[in-house]
Write a protein that holds these residues in place. Sequence first.
Motif, PDB file in Angstrom:
ATOM      1  N   LEU A  77       9.082  -1.474  13.589  1.00  0.00           N
ATOM      2  CA  LEU A  77       7.641  -1.164  13.227  1.00  0.00           C
ATOM      3  C   LEU A  77       6.943   0.181  13.809  1.00  0.00           C
ATOM      4  CD1 LEU A  77       5.833  -4.590  13.452  1.00  0.00           C
ATOM      5  CD2 LEU A  77       6.059  -3.082  11.429  1.00  0.00           C
ATOM      6  N   ASN A  78       7.650   0.510  15.069  1.00  0.00           N
ATOM      7  CA  ASN A  78       7.639   2.038  15.599  1.00  0.00           C
ATOM      8  C   ASN A  78       7.982   2.910  14.651  1.00  0.00           C
ATOM      9  OD1 ASN A  78       6.038   0.719  17.863  1.00  0.00           O
ATOM     10  ND2 ASN A  78       7.712   0.898  18.940  1.00  0.00           N
ATOM     11  N   GLN A  79       9.216   2.723  14.213  1.00  0.00           N
ATOM     12  CA  GLN A  79       9.877   3.589  13.453  1.00  0.00           C
ATOM     13  C   GLN A  79       9.005   3.875  12.235  1.00  0.00           C
ATOM     14  OE1 GLN A  79      13.013   5.380  13.721  1.00  0.00           O
ATOM     15  NE2 GLN A  79      12.042   6.542  12.184  1.00  0.00           N
ATOM     16  N   LEU A  80       8.432   2.874  11.640  1.00  0.00           N
ATOM     17  CA  LEU A  80       7.986   2.866  10.292  1.00  0.00           C
ATOM     18  C   LEU A  80       6.579   3.615  10.790  1.00  0.00           C
ATOM     19  CD1 LEU A  80       6.951   2.211   7.345  1.00  0.00           C
ATOM     20  CD2 LEU A  80       6.157  -0.033   8.333  1.00  0.00           C
ATOM     21  N   GLN A 140       0.807  -1.183  -0.045  1.00  0.00           N
ATOM     22  CA  GLN A 140      -0.218  -0.043   0.005  1.00  0.00           C
ATOM     23  C   GLN A 140       0.742   1.449   0.047  1.00  0.00           C
ATOM     24  OE1 GLN A 140      -2.352  -0.765   3.416  1.00  0.00           O
ATOM     25  NE2 GLN A 140      -3.866  -2.281   2.493  1.00  0.00           N
ATOM     26  N   ILE A 141       2.015   1.185   0.731  1.00  0.00           N
ATOM     27  CA  ILE A 141       2.796   2.375   0.749  1.00  0.00           C
ATOM     28  C   ILE A 141       3.388   2.896  -0.547  1.00  0.00           C
ATOM     29  CG2 ILE A 141       5.140   3.225   1.521  1.00  0.00           C
ATOM     30  CD1 ILE A 141       4.473   1.656   4.226  1.00  0.00           C
ATOM     31  N   GLN A 142       4.129   1.526  -1.432  1.00  0.00           N
ATOM     32  CA  GLN A 142       4.437   1.635  -2.754  1.00  0.00           C
ATOM     33  C   GLN A 142       3.505   2.130  -3.638  1.00  0.00           C
ATOM     34  OE1 GLN A 142       6.063  -2.221  -3.505  1.00  0.00           O
ATOM     35  NE2 GLN A 142       7.335  -2.164  -1.791  1.00  0.00           N
ATOM     36  N   LYS A 189       8.530  11.294  -1.598  1.00  0.00           N
ATOM     37  CA  LYS A 189       9.925  11.023  -0.781  1.00  0.00           C
ATOM     38  C   LYS A 189       9.983  10.427   0.606  1.00  0.00           C
ATOM     39  CE  LYS A 189      14.363  13.024  -0.031  1.00  0.00           C
ATOM     40  NZ  LYS A 189      14.542  12.412   1.414  1.00  0.00           N
ATOM     41  N   GLN A 190       9.121  10.978   1.439  1.00  0.00           N
ATOM     42  CA  GLN A 190       8.894  10.712   2.793  1.00  0.00           C
ATOM     43  C   GLN A 190       8.404   9.153   2.694  1.00  0.00           C
ATOM     44  OE1 GLN A 190       8.711  11.743   6.198  1.00  0.00           O
ATOM     45  NE2 GLN A 190       9.703  13.612   5.340  1.00  0.00           N
ATOM     46  N   SER A 218       9.411   3.588   3.645  1.00  0.00           N
ATOM     47  CA  SER A 218       9.508   1.896   3.116  1.00  0.00           C
ATOM     48  C   SER A 218      10.932   1.326   3.089  1.00  0.00           C
ATOM     49  CB  SER A 218       9.060   2.021   1.706  1.00  0.00           C
ATOM     50  OG  SER A 218       9.015   0.767   1.089  1.00  0.00           O
ATOM     51  N   GLY A 219      11.983   2.461   2.577  1.00  0.00           N
ATOM     52  CA  GLY A 219      13.239   1.802   2.418  1.00  0.00           C
ATOM     53  C   GLY A 219      13.787   1.286   3.812  1.00  0.00           C
ATOM     54  N   ARG A 220      13.744   2.490   4.885  1.00  0.00           N
ATOM     55  CA  ARG A 220      14.245   2.300   6.189  1.00  0.00           C
ATOM     56  C   ARG A 220      13.495   0.801   6.639  1.00  0.00           C
ATOM     57  NH1 ARG A 220      14.672   7.787   7.154  1.00  0.00           N
ATOM     58  NH2 ARG A 220      12.312   8.240   7.395  1.00  0.00           N
ATOM     59  N   ALA A 221      12.125   0.546   6.580  1.00  0.00           N
ATOM     60  CA  ALA A 221      11.409  -0.634   7.159  1.00  0.00           C
ATOM     61  C   ALA A 221      12.290  -1.943   6.117  1.00  0.00           C
ATOM     62  CB  ALA A 221      10.225  -0.652   6.837  1.00  0.00           C
TER      63      ALA A 221
END
Length: 222
Positions: free
Chosen positions: A161-164, A100-102, A117-118, A123-126
């Motif tokens: 997941l908290n970071q995401l 869904q993010i993509q 970009k956000q 997504s990349g960090r996750a």
Amino acid sequence: SDAASSRQQSPGQTAQNAQRAADAIKAANQAMQNMQKQETGSQMADLANRADRLAQQQQDFEQQMRRTYGSGNDPDERAQQQMANEQGNLRQNYSDLQKQIQQATRAVGGTQPDVAKQLRDASGRAQQNEIEQRMQTSEQYIKFGQGGAMVMRQAPVTQALNQLRDDLKQGDGHAGHPRSPPRRDHECQGRERDGRGEHGHDEREKPDLPGGGDRLDVQRGK
């Protein structure tokens, strides 16, 4: 006739008519942009809410793992299968959220590049935190009766997941919604930094699966 009337208009009237037409086009474009921003804001809020629910579910699962294996007694086969299924459901929910993010990133890429970009960064960090791989490894270990080895490995997944969730809330803020302050799990961060569990054991040790199978490769939490 209309044509004759048009020819009789003064240069000033013609300029006024042209300005009115330009203003009407500008207003229509602005209205369209506002609608797109509202749609994007609603979509971003939905993604942030989904990530928030998933992070809470993972936190609950981590606590359940601690309760189940913390006594030193392994659960019976039925309980193990149930917990493996729960871990599998979390993994599937995370995979769906990433898709869904993509999709959202592609949808807003042409109109709101900052928001896109956000989303890409979140997504990349996750993906760098290997959330799905960690969940899959945990699911397999639980199925094979080695769930106790996965208790302390839940903390990096919860933190990721908290970071995401926090990253998506920031993206929600860029889409026109007020930002929420990020929340941090300091206890998980401390455990992750030194790579050791509550009893001081190195979490990089990988137990053998029953039946002499190959060890599953579990990377240390980032």
